[in-house]
Design a protein around this motif. Structure first.
Motif, PDB file in Angstrom:
ATOM      1  N   TRP A 137       0.831  -1.207   0.000  1.00  0.00           N
ATOM      2  CA  TRP A 137       0.000   0.000   0.000  1.00  0.00           C
ATOM      3  C   TRP A 137       0.864   1.254   0.000  1.00  0.00           C
ATOM      4  O   TRP A 137       0.594   2.198  -0.757  1.00  0.00           O
ATOM      5  CB  TRP A 137      -0.902   0.011   1.233  1.00  0.00           C
ATOM      6  N   VAL A 138       1.885   1.267   0.832  1.00  0.00           N
ATOM      7  CA  VAL A 138       2.736   2.451   0.947  1.00  0.00           C
ATOM      8  C   VAL A 138       3.422   2.747  -0.385  1.00  0.00           C
ATOM      9  O   VAL A 138       3.542   3.912  -0.793  1.00  0.00           O
ATOM     10  CB  VAL A 138       3.763   2.268   2.082  1.00  0.00           C
ATOM     11  N   THR A 139       3.842   1.707  -1.071  1.00  0.00           N
ATOM     12  CA  THR A 139       4.499   1.892  -2.376  1.00  0.00           C
ATOM     13  C   THR A 139       3.567   2.580  -3.364  1.00  0.00           C
ATOM     14  O   THR A 139       3.959   3.509  -4.078  1.00  0.00           O
ATOM     15  CB  THR A 139       4.956   0.532  -2.938  1.00  0.00           C
ATOM     16  N   VAL A 140       2.318   2.132  -3.402  1.00  0.00           N
ATOM     17  CA  VAL A 140       1.343   2.728  -4.317  1.00  0.00           C
ATOM     18  C   VAL A 140       1.013   4.161  -3.900  1.00  0.00           C
ATOM     19  O   VAL A 140       0.961   5.075  -4.740  1.00  0.00           O
ATOM     20  CB  VAL A 140       0.059   1.871  -4.366  1.00  0.00           C
ATOM     21  N   LEU A 141       0.816   4.373  -2.613  1.00  0.00           N
ATOM     22  CA  LEU A 141       0.510   5.728  -2.140  1.00  0.00           C
ATOM     23  C   LEU A 141       1.666   6.685  -2.391  1.00  0.00           C
ATOM     24  O   LEU A 141       1.444   7.870  -2.678  1.00  0.00           O
ATOM     25  CB  LEU A 141       0.169   5.686  -0.650  1.00  0.00           C
ATOM     26  N   ALA A 142       2.894   6.191  -2.319  1.00  0.00           N
ATOM     27  CA  ALA A 142       4.061   7.037  -2.577  1.00  0.00           C
ATOM     28  C   ALA A 142       4.109   7.479  -4.036  1.00  0.00           C
ATOM     29  O   ALA A 142       4.579   8.579  -4.341  1.00  0.00           O
ATOM     30  CB  ALA A 142       5.338   6.295  -2.200  1.00  0.00           C
ATOM     31  N   GLU A 143       3.612   6.616  -4.935  1.00  0.00           N
ATOM     32  CA  GLU A 143       3.543   7.014  -6.347  1.00  0.00           C
ATOM     33  C   GLU A 143       2.518   8.126  -6.533  1.00  0.00           C
ATOM     34  O   GLU A 143       2.712   9.042  -7.343  1.00  0.00           O
ATOM     35  CB  GLU A 143       3.154   5.815  -7.211  1.00  0.00           C
ATOM     36  N   ARG A 154       2.403   5.311   5.833  1.00  0.00           N
ATOM     37  CA  ARG A 154       2.256   4.062   6.584  1.00  0.00           C
ATOM     38  C   ARG A 154       1.195   4.229   7.675  1.00  0.00           C
ATOM     39  O   ARG A 154       0.349   3.353   7.881  1.00  0.00           O
ATOM     40  CB  ARG A 154       3.601   3.662   7.169  1.00  0.00           C
ATOM     41  N   ALA A 155       1.246   5.354   8.376  1.00  0.00           N
ATOM     42  CA  ALA A 155       0.252   5.616   9.417  1.00  0.00           C
ATOM     43  C   ALA A 155      -1.146   5.725   8.810  1.00  0.00           C
ATOM     44  O   ALA A 155      -2.128   5.220   9.390  1.00  0.00           O
ATOM     45  CB  ALA A 155       0.619   6.897  10.164  1.00  0.00           C
ATOM     46  N   ALA A 156      -1.244   6.367   7.655  1.00  0.00           N
ATOM     47  CA  ALA A 156      -2.541   6.493   6.979  1.00  0.00           C
ATOM     48  C   ALA A 156      -3.075   5.124   6.580  1.00  0.00           C
ATOM     49  O   ALA A 156      -4.279   4.852   6.699  1.00  0.00           O
ATOM     50  CB  ALA A 156      -2.405   7.390   5.750  1.00  0.00           C
ATOM     51  N   ALA A 190     -10.421   9.331   3.705  1.00  0.00           N
ATOM     52  CA  ALA A 190      -9.473   9.282   4.813  1.00  0.00           C
ATOM     53  C   ALA A 190      -8.031   9.402   4.304  1.00  0.00           C
ATOM     54  O   ALA A 190      -7.201  10.110   4.894  1.00  0.00           O
ATOM     55  CB  ALA A 190      -9.644   7.995   5.606  1.00  0.00           C
ATOM     56  N   ILE A 191      -7.735   8.729   3.206  1.00  0.00           N
ATOM     57  CA  ILE A 191      -6.389   8.805   2.629  1.00  0.00           C
ATOM     58  C   ILE A 191      -6.107  10.231   2.160  1.00  0.00           C
ATOM     59  O   ILE A 191      -5.033  10.790   2.435  1.00  0.00           O
ATOM     60  CB  ILE A 191      -6.237   7.794   1.471  1.00  0.00           C
TER      61      ILE A 191
END
Length: 198
Positions: A137-143, A154-156, A190-191
């Protein structure tokens, strides 16, 4: 082509049936409130017959939580490698977690309450699989949000899991077809709030 023999297939089906029944019982009465005889009775066999499938109640609990942790992580990897578009990937990841949340509320309850009863070696494996799942998830959100610090992403992610995994309390008020879009919209909101409130 290799086929699975009927006895092997039946054994796998019986193991899955036992795990499902045990999850319901553990969620309802707690790990220590359920006996091997209770689990056997729920699937129509004697308690001692379960030892043909599991060495004991703690082994059953460990396999239950290892199995779902592994399946979630594998689903996330499959999603992440099948779509080049991070927005689509995030939606697909949300769908994976929402499906789990709606269809497996008993497992959510068991994990929250009973992970401490899993033997230490398997507990470490479960935690590792869960960390790997989060990192997908973090990898995708970082993109999608390259300026947002990984720790915040990560916290999100953990916060979104908490929101989605509230279904043991909220399931039943709405049918699944209505819960899915509701949970999806709330998770996306939320994200967005987490990454923009810096």
């Amino acid at each position: 082509m290799t086929t699975v023999s009927t006895p092997t297939r039946n054994r796998r089906n019986r193991r899955a049936e036992i795990l499902e029944a045990a999850a319901r019982l553990f969620a309802g009465r707690g790990f220590h409130g359920v006996s091997i005889e209770d689990i056997g009775g729920a699937v129509g066999v004697s308690g001692p017959a379960l030892y043909r499938h599991f060495s004991g109640k703690d082994a059953l609990l460990a396999e239950m939580l290892l199995d779902i942790s592994s399946r979630l992580r594998e689903s996330a990897v499959a999603v992440a490698t099948s779509s080049p578009d991070p927005q689509q990937t995030l939606d697909a990841l949300l769908n994976v977690q929402i499906t789990f949340s709606i269809e497996q509320p008993a497992l959510i309850t068991v994990h929250d309450r009973e992970l401490g009863n899993v033997p230490e070696p398997q507990r470490r494996q479960i935690r590792r699989l869960q960390r790997l799942y989060v990192e997908e998830w973090v990898t995708v959100l970082a993109e999608l949000h390259p300026s947002c610090p990984p720790a915040r992403l990560r916290a999100a992610t953990h916060a979104v899991f908490g929101l989605l995994n509230s279904t043991p309390h909220s399931a039943g008020e709405l049918p699944g077809r209505d819960m899915r879009p509701l949970l999806h919209a709330m998770a996306r909101a939320a994200i967005d709030a987490a990454v923009n409130a810096q």
